[in-house]
Design a protein around this motif. Structure first.
Motif, PDB file in Angstrom:
ATOM      1  N   ALA A   1       0.835  -1.201   0.000  1.00  0.00           N
ATOM      2  CA  ALA A   1       0.000   0.000   0.000  1.00  0.00           C
ATOM      3  C   ALA A   1       0.870   1.251   0.000  1.00  0.00           C
ATOM      4  O   ALA A   1       1.909   1.306   0.664  1.00  0.00           O
ATOM      5  CB  ALA A   1      -0.923  -0.003   1.210  1.00  0.00           C
ATOM      6  N   ARG A   2       0.445   2.285  -0.714  1.00  0.00           N
ATOM      7  CA  ARG A   2       1.166   3.551  -0.785  1.00  0.00           C
ATOM      8  C   ARG A   2       0.548   4.614   0.106  1.00  0.00           C
ATOM      9  O   ARG A   2       0.904   5.785   0.032  1.00  0.00           O
ATOM     10  CB  ARG A   2       1.260   4.050  -2.217  1.00  0.00           C
ATOM     11  N   GLU A   3      -0.381   4.178   0.957  1.00  0.00           N
ATOM     12  CA  GLU A   3      -0.978   5.095   1.920  1.00  0.00           C
ATOM     13  C   GLU A   3      -1.497   4.283   3.104  1.00  0.00           C
ATOM     14  O   GLU A   3      -1.584   3.065   3.058  1.00  0.00           O
ATOM     15  CB  GLU A   3      -2.133   5.866   1.284  1.00  0.00           C
ATOM     16  N   GLY A   4      -1.850   4.987   4.164  1.00  0.00           N
ATOM     17  CA  GLY A   4      -2.418   4.332   5.328  1.00  0.00           C
ATOM     18  C   GLY A   4      -1.406   4.155   6.443  1.00  0.00           C
ATOM     19  O   GLY A   4      -0.192   4.075   6.221  1.00  0.00           O
ATOM     20  N   PHE A   5      -1.931   4.112   7.655  1.00  0.00           N
ATOM     21  CA  PHE A   5      -1.103   3.927   8.846  1.00  0.00           C
ATOM     22  C   PHE A   5      -1.866   3.052   9.834  1.00  0.00           C
ATOM     23  O   PHE A   5      -3.065   3.268  10.067  1.00  0.00           O
ATOM     24  CB  PHE A   5      -0.758   5.270   9.495  1.00  0.00           C
ATOM     25  N   THR A   6      -1.190   2.044  10.389  1.00  0.00           N
ATOM     26  CA  THR A   6      -1.791   1.147  11.373  1.00  0.00           C
ATOM     27  C   THR A   6      -0.826   0.967  12.531  1.00  0.00           C
ATOM     28  O   THR A   6       0.376   0.754  12.321  1.00  0.00           O
ATOM     29  CB  THR A   6      -2.101  -0.225  10.751  1.00  0.00           C
ATOM     30  N   VAL A   7      -1.357   1.047  13.741  1.00  0.00           N
ATOM     31  CA  VAL A   7      -0.572   0.728  14.923  1.00  0.00           C
ATOM     32  C   VAL A   7      -1.395  -0.226  15.772  1.00  0.00           C
ATOM     33  O   VAL A   7      -2.616  -0.085  15.879  1.00  0.00           O
ATOM     34  CB  VAL A   7      -0.174   1.994  15.713  1.00  0.00           C
ATOM     35  N   GLU A   8      -0.732  -1.228  16.318  1.00  0.00           N
ATOM     36  CA  GLU A   8      -1.430  -2.255  17.074  1.00  0.00           C
ATOM     37  C   GLU A   8      -0.626  -2.621  18.315  1.00  0.00           C
ATOM     38  O   GLU A   8       0.591  -2.831  18.244  1.00  0.00           O
ATOM     39  CB  GLU A   8      -1.628  -3.500  16.200  1.00  0.00           C
ATOM     40  N   ALA A   9      -1.298  -2.693  19.466  1.00  0.00           N
ATOM     41  CA  ALA A   9      -0.679  -3.127  20.711  1.00  0.00           C
ATOM     42  C   ALA A   9      -1.396  -4.384  21.192  1.00  0.00           C
ATOM     43  O   ALA A   9      -2.624  -4.478  21.116  1.00  0.00           O
ATOM     44  CB  ALA A   9      -0.764  -2.035  21.767  1.00  0.00           C
TER      45      ALA A   9
ATOM     46  N   ILE B   1       4.103  -4.354  20.350  1.00  0.00           N
ATOM     47  CA  ILE B   1       3.539  -3.182  19.706  1.00  0.00           C
ATOM     48  C   ILE B   1       4.097  -3.163  18.285  1.00  0.00           C
ATOM     49  O   ILE B   1       5.302  -3.382  18.076  1.00  0.00           O
ATOM     50  CB  ILE B   1       3.856  -1.879  20.466  1.00  0.00           C
ATOM     51  N   ALA B   2       3.216  -2.978  17.308  1.00  0.00           N
ATOM     52  CA  ALA B   2       3.613  -3.048  15.904  1.00  0.00           C
ATOM     53  C   ALA B   2       2.968  -1.906  15.138  1.00  0.00           C
ATOM     54  O   ALA B   2       1.885  -1.425  15.507  1.00  0.00           O
ATOM     55  CB  ALA B   2       3.208  -4.389  15.303  1.00  0.00           C
ATOM     56  N   ALA B   3       3.626  -1.496  14.072  1.00  0.00           N
ATOM     57  CA  ALA B   3       3.099  -0.411  13.250  1.00  0.00           C
ATOM     58  C   ALA B   3       3.442  -0.663  11.790  1.00  0.00           C
ATOM     59  O   ALA B   3       4.464  -1.287  11.471  1.00  0.00           O
ATOM     60  CB  ALA B   3       3.669   0.932  13.697  1.00  0.00           C
ATOM     61  N   ASN B   4       2.568  -0.182  10.911  1.00  0.00           N
ATOM     62  CA  ASN B   4       2.785  -0.269   9.470  1.00  0.00           C
ATOM     63  C   ASN B   4       2.362   1.042   8.836  1.00  0.00           C
ATOM     64  O   ASN B   4       1.328   1.609   9.202  1.00  0.00           O
ATOM     65  CB  ASN B   4       1.981  -1.425   8.863  1.00  0.00           C
ATOM     66  N   ILE B   5       3.161   1.537   7.916  1.00  0.00           N
ATOM     67  CA  ILE B   5       2.816   2.774   7.225  1.00  0.00           C
ATOM     68  C   ILE B   5       3.119   2.620   5.743  1.00  0.00           C
ATOM     69  O   ILE B   5       4.125   2.018   5.360  1.00  0.00           O
ATOM     70  CB  ILE B   5       3.579   3.984   7.821  1.00  0.00           C
ATOM     71  N   GLY B   6       2.228   3.127   4.909  1.00  0.00           N
ATOM     72  CA  GLY B   6       2.437   3.158   3.474  1.00  0.00           C
ATOM     73  C   GLY B   6       2.558   4.586   2.992  1.00  0.00           C
ATOM     74  O   GLY B   6       1.764   5.447   3.377  1.00  0.00           O
TER      75      GLY B   6
END
Length: 846
Positions: free
Chosen positions: A187-195, A210-215
């Motif tokens: 993905a070229r957009e979006g942000f997710t953070v998870e605990a 704790i994890a995070a993903n950003i596009g």
């Protein structure tokens, strides 16, 4: 690893990654969109197993499972191996509480085969193997050196494609059991953070992450997708106090711990996982692509308890009749004449004679390890793991429509071992109690060039690959392998439990190979597809191999299709398997005591006396046939597979060392030979047939005011040893290979979307019986239930609670635990021995 080194490697990864992009990911996504338009949204599209256009799962000529990211995220664990096991019945992995390096990097099995019989890809490119050789793995995994997927953060995944078919003719060595292809998010957009936080019902084994993903966009159409995860896991304890330790306490020894030995999950600290995937156009229809990862963690677990009265070559030389007393004057002058006149300390009813023991303690010229460890000791063992990899390339299309792809890959996996709370007994009172036994490092370098051309009713493809791999054993600290002055008096040399790598064990071994391959896919009619693949490979140490594959798919009508394949396969022994030394301390039920078992190279002169020969490649014949049924909203696939494996590589049975063989091994430089009771080595002299059936069904229905997705997955696998050399393999080894893994595994999952904001998931899993070679017992089957409920507070925030093994099911208890080593449950249980686990998760998305 130092923090500065971490940031240097992270900067290197980011710097390399920013130079490249993934054309492959874009092409697959575009083809997936096209297929969705033609076949409807319900079809999943895969690229694994084909070099032509990606196909829907039901049109694939070979069985491929697609596991979406949601199926990994809807669980409580953080290790990707466990997450796959919970949803893919043909995939097995278990906890390894006291298994040397296998505790640090756990072995995993696909379709009942060894860990290194499965090829792992990331975005279609070969992933490197781990540095660890699994010396202890309940038979099936013994001696294997497979890849480690735990460094991959689940939040980075778009999907996982699991090819359940032999694919050596397409992908090369290791693809005998199948292929796992991890597709990264693009993905070229979006942000997710998870605990995430969880704990076992017993109140231990707390896990958090704790994890995070950003596009992010890169150019007009490119992307940079970045993922990071940090977590830790506390240990668990499922032990019973050992009878021998309880007897010591009852006899008045207050220094003995309760339990003296812990069986449970290890400690995992500072578990860092970083992954990047990116793509951008560079003009003229060409694109750069790259993906990479960096991970590190520290793992620590326990070893076996060393009884202060009986442990041979440390506390006693006669199984506990008397204590082993060191004469320090003889140690100093090298003449064994009893210069110090040390008294004999007899042991009666678990109590050493207090008068003579006091005399030993009072005399500096006499020494017993009871002075240092009056309650015995239990070593702690683990390692620092670092995993790094980068793949990059350029891909484009000529004016004539020829697709081409040139890529490189470099990767490294390193395990730096540590052992504490132990001794080098031959050093006497001068011994350290913490040791650096050395490290193992695996590095790999790949070059690939692929071409593909589509014509009216098919596709032709080919390519070239160069691969170089290197295995290194790093020298341990001197005290971890040296032979001290008390060795001549019967005290063991090297760090007890895991001897350090001595100069003869340390070294670097490498090999390279080249491959040329081609495949053709044609559709003689609209309902019939044929596939042909062939691969020639040349290794600088094992010579050449030529493999082929034929596959087909035929649609009978709108409801029924069948597919079949036949192929030859191979797996070349790794440089590590050909050259590594190892000593493992194991509990021998026959004598109810610990023994040191060594693994020596097959080319050793001592191994040659028992049938040891230079290693050669394993060879397989794979057959599969399956049916695909589409019955309205129900899709079902049924596939039968048969794998005949010749010249199968494994570890021989244990052989007792004669006094002369000890002398010969010492002459070869194996400094730990004086400690060994038995030895073993790699062999190529048995054959197996593994067959099985996989059934996968999907069904979606409207019910209970919402929509429910049902998934059924079933696997039956059976392995038989068809031929073996009784001089190198014994009955226990055969039983391990045939019964060490469950014959049947299945799960039924219901994922119910009640409203736009509320979701419930339930999973019923079945595990068939298995054989534990260390307990010398077979354990019965079990059913487990997982439940999860999620509520979306708004479009961005979701709260989840759940439980795995919600009814707190444990495997059958080990009836010999107290009289043995205290393991209340089998360490090889396929679903874990820790009981129920609850968790909570909070997820925020933009």
């Amino acid at each position: 690893m130092k923090t500065s080194d971490f940031f240097k490697r992270l900067a290197m990864l980011l710097g390399l990654a920013t130079l490249s992009v993934a054309f492959t990911q874009q092409a697959v996504a575009q083809d997936a969109d096209a297929d969705a338009d033609e076949y409807g949204e319900i079809e999943e599209v895969v690229a694994t197993g084909t070099r032509g256009q990606p196909r829907s799962v039901t049109e694939s000529m070979v069985p491929v499972d697609v596991i979406t990211a949601d199926e990994f995220l809807s669980q409580g664990g953080t290790d990707l191996s466990d997450l796959i096991r919970n949803v893919v019945p043909s995939y097995s992995v278990n906890m390894q509480p006291i298994s040397d390096a296998a505790t640090v990097v756990r072995p995993a099995n696909l379709r009942g085969m060894a860990p290194d019989h499965t090829l792992v890809l990331v975005n279609g490119k070969r992933r490197h193997r781990a540095a660890v050789i699994y010396w202890l793995g309940n038979g099936v995994a013994d001696g294997a050196q497979g890849p480690d997927i735990s460094p991959i953060p689940a939040i980075a995944l778009k999907q996982v494609e699991i090819l359940r078919d032999g694919a050596s003719a397409q992908y090369g060595s290791d693809a005998i059991a199948g292929v796992l292809n991890f597709i990264m998010k693009d993905a070229r957009e979006g942000f997710t953070v998870e605990a995430k936080y969880g704990s076992f019902y017993e109140g231990d084994g707390d896990i958090y992450s704790i994890a995070a993903n950003i596009g992010l966009p890169l150019g007009d159409e490119g992307f940079v997708n970045f993922s990071v995860e940090y977590g830790e896991s506390d240990p668990t304890d499922r032990s019973l106090q050992r009878d021998d330790a309880a007897a010591l306490i009852a006899a008045g020894n207050t220094a003995v711990a309760n339990p003296a030995q812990i069986w449970g999950s290890p400690i995992i600290e500072d578990d860092i996982k970083v992954m990047i995937n990116l793509a951008t156009a560079v003009g003229d229809g060409k694109e750069f692509y790259a993906h990479g990862n960096y991970a590190e963690k520290t793992v620590e677990g326990g070893f076996f308890f060393r009884n202060p009265n009986t442990r041979g070559a440390v506390f006693s030389a006669d199984s506990g009749a008397t204590l082993l007393i060191g004469d320090m004057l003889d140690a100093a002058d090298g003449v064994l004449d009893g210069s110090a006149n040390c008294p004999t300390v007899t042991i009666t009813n678990d109590v050493p004679d207090p008068v003579t023991l006091a005399a030993v303690f009072a005399d500096d010229n006499c020494f017993s390890f009871q002075e240092m460890f009056p309650g015995g000791f239990t070593p702690r063992f683990g390692g620092d793991v670092v995993d790094f990899g980068i793949v990059g390339g350029l891909r484009g299309e000529t004016a004539a429509g020829l697709l081409w792809d040139a890529s490189f890959g470099y990767a490294m996996n390193e395990v730096d071992f540590v052992i504490s709370n132990t001794v080098n007994a031959s050093l006497g009172p001068a011994t350290p109690t913490n040791f650096d036994p050395g490290k193992q490092t695996q590095t790999e370098f790949n070059l690939n060039f692929d071409v593909s051309y589509a014509f009216d009713n098919g596709n032709i493809a080919g390519g070239f690959e160069y691969r170089d791999e290197e295995f290194e054993i790093g020298l341990g600290q001197t005290e971890s392998w040296s032979i001290g002055p008390l060795a001549d008096q019967g005290f063991s040399a090297a760090s007890n439990g895991f001897p350090g790598f001595s100069p003869i064990a340390a070294g670097t071994w490498s090999r390279d190979n080249i491959a040329v391959y081609a495949d053709l896919e044609v559709s003689p009619t609209d309902d019939w597809m044929l596939g042909f693949a062939t691969r020639f490979e040349d290794f600088d140490d094992f010579g050449t191999t030529f493999n082929g594959k034929l596959s087909t798919h035929f649609r009978i009508n709108d409801r029924l299709a069948w597919r079949a394949s036949a192929s030859s396969g191979f797996r070349a022994p790794t440089p590590g398997q050909s050259n590594a030394f190892n000593v493992s301390t194991e509990f021998d039920l026959a004598i109810m005591d610990l023994v040191n078992n060594g693994t020596i190279p097959a080319g050793s002169e001592v191994a040659a006396l028992r049938g040891g020969l230079p290693l050669q490649a394993e060879k397989s014949i794979n057959l599969s046939v399956g049916a695909i049924l589409t019955l309205g909203e129900v899709d079902v696939t049924i596939d039968y597979f048969n794998i005949e494996l010749k010249d199968r590589l494994g570890i021989s049975q244990n052989f007792s060392l004669t006094p002369q063989e000890v002398i010969d091994l010492l002459a070869e430089g194996v400094t730990s030979a004086g400690n060994l009771a038995n030895f073993r080595f790699f062999v190529n002299d048995f054959e197996t047939t593994t067959q099985g059936i996989d059934i996968v069904g999907n069904y979606t229905t409207d019910m209970l005011g919402g929509t429910t997705d049902w998934t059924l997955a079933f696997n039956w696998t059976d392995t038989k040893v068809d031929k073996f050399n009784p001089n190198t393999l014994d009955d226990t080894r055969i039983k391990e290979l045939q019964e060490g893994l469950p014959g049947i595994r299945a799960n039924l999952t219901a994922n119910h979307q009640a409203t736009d904001r509320f979701r419930v998931l339930a999973r019923l899993s079945y595990y068939d019986e298995w054989f534990d070679s260390e307990d010398v017992a077979s354990y019965g089957d079990e059913w487990l239930v997982d439940l999860e409920a999620a509520y979306s507070v708004n479009d961005n925030l979701t709260l989840t609670i759940g439980a795995q093994n919600i009814f707190d099911v444990f495997p059958g208890e080990n009836t010999g635990a107290r009289s043995g080593v205290g393991n209340r449950y089998s360490q090889y249980t396929p679903f874990g021995f820790n009981g129920g686990f609850w968790y909570a998760r909070i997820r925020y998305e933009l």
